[in-house]
Design an enzyme around this catalytic site. Structure first.
Site, PDB file in Angstrom:
ATOM      1  N   SER A   1       0.956  -1.169  -0.025  1.00  0.00           N
ATOM      2  CA  SER A   1      -0.207  -0.070   0.052  1.00  0.00           C
ATOM      3  C   SER A   1       0.939   1.065   0.023  1.00  0.00           C
ATOM      4  CB  SER A   1      -0.765   0.013   1.239  1.00  0.00           C
ATOM      5  OG  SER A   1      -2.032   0.671   1.011  1.00  0.00           O
TER       6      SER A   1
ATOM      7  N   ASP B   1     -10.412  -5.472  -2.752  1.00  0.00           N
ATOM      8  CA  ASP B   1      -9.742  -4.597  -2.094  1.00  0.00           C
ATOM      9  C   ASP B   1     -10.325  -3.271  -2.111  1.00  0.00           C
ATOM     10  OD1 ASP B   1      -7.978  -2.312  -1.385  1.00  0.00           O
ATOM     11  OD2 ASP B   1      -6.140  -3.622  -1.730  1.00  0.00           O
TER      12      ASP B   1
ATOM     13  N   HIS C   1      -7.509  -6.173   1.419  1.00  0.00           N
ATOM     14  CA  HIS C   1      -6.363  -5.202   1.391  1.00  0.00           C
ATOM     15  C   HIS C   1      -5.311  -5.372   2.533  1.00  0.00           C
ATOM     16  CE1 HIS C   1      -4.104  -1.452   0.331  1.00  0.00           C
ATOM     17  NE2 HIS C   1      -4.007  -1.059   1.681  1.00  0.00           N
TER      18      HIS C   1
END
Ligand SMILES: N[C@@H](CCC(=O)N[C@@H](CS)C(=O)NCC(=O)O)C(=O)O
Length: 282
Positions: A149, A227, A260
């Site tokens: 991320s 996600d 995620h």
């Protein structure tokens, strides 16, 4: 000065350590973690820096990533910095989870009041790397970087900005075009100011467009299709298009059902470790 060992734990024949040191770049104490594989007893081993995402610390990956077993098998040292300075005491620093503390974005801020302490790029690329090479059995010529991320953004941009330092790069669900998404706009606007042209120096997709095949052995990215940040914040298709333009080999794997979090990351962790090992041991 040698880092202070906060705790050390035997782990898969190696050692999982958590450390603290006084950082010159940051101007504050910083924490980091190192997994030293058993092979380091015989001599310097390749090193893989993992950059974590928003809200994480130097502990998150070591606890949740599930990387140590395969790192011990392959003889890879794992190093994770914290995700920002801590205790800078800047007003508003802890008001939101996507900016300030826990959200350093792996760049050197140019705007006051952030520019004094928020120097995560210099910290990771220069100071922490030099410390790891000096204090641990780490091979300075075999360093890779990966992350998740915000840390996926960090891995891609630091590798593209410092290709002589990092020989291999991969990412999980990276913020792939930060100058075009709300997380990046907020962070870059505050850390770098209003000049959007300057943002492009820290945007993996923009950087890739002006580079000629910096990683000929390829880049690996995994992305979950469940996600919740994918469409608005992550934009992997931008990086995919940039790699096609730059003729940079990219394996972007899209996975149905994965979200995620670290259940997704740990599922594909072994593939990333073997990807880096192949490149770093060539
Ligand atoms: N706090 C956010 C989520 C933040 C988040 O997902 N952070 C990611 C990095 S961007 C992470 O790794 N969190 C730590 C964890 O999952 O342990 C929310 O409520 O939506």
């Amino acid at each position: 000065m040698a880092p202070e060992l906060l705790s050390g734990h035997a782990c898969f024949g190696g050692v999982q350590g958590f450390y603290k040191h006084d950082s010159q770049e940051i101007g504050l104490p910083m924490r980091f973690s190192v997994f030293t594989p058993p092979q380091a007893k015989q001599g310097p081993v390749p090193v893989l820096f993992y950059l974590a995402g928003l809200t994480c610390t130097e502990e998150t990956f070591m606890i949740k990533g599930g990387a140590q077993r395969v790192a011990a098998e392959l003889g890879i040292m794992l190093v994770t910095p914290d995700t920002s300075p801590r205790g800078a005491n800047i007003p508003g620093e802890s008001d939101s989870w996507d900016f300030g503390a826990g959200a350093g974005f792996y760049l050197d801020a140019t705007q006051a009041p952030w520019s004094k302490h928020y120097r995560m790029e210099s910290y990771v690329v220069q100071e922490l790397r030099a410390l790891i090479v000096k204090e641990f059995a780490a091979d300075a010529a075999r360093i890779g970087v990966f992350g998740h991320s915000m840390g996926g953004h960090g891995a891609l941009t630091l590798a593209l900005r410092h290709p002589a330092v990092y020989r291999s790069v991969s990412a999980f669900a990276p913020i792939a075009a930060p100058s075009q998404c709300p997380w990046g706009e907020k962070a870059f606007g505050n850390y770098l100011g209003g000049d959007r042209a300057g943002w492009l120096e820290h945007d993996a997709s923009a950087l890739m467009r002006k580079t000629a095949t910096p990683f000929p052995q390829g880049i690996l990215i995994d992305q979950g299709l469940a996600d919740k940040f994918l469409a608005e914040q992550l934009l992997p298709q931008e990086f995919e298009a940039a790699c096609a333009e730059a003729k940079q080999p990219l394996e972007l794997r899209r996975h149905d059902d994965y979200d995620h979090g670290y259940y997704f990351i740990s599922t594909f962790m072994e593939d990333h470790l073997r990807f880096h090992h192949r490149i770093l041991s060539a």
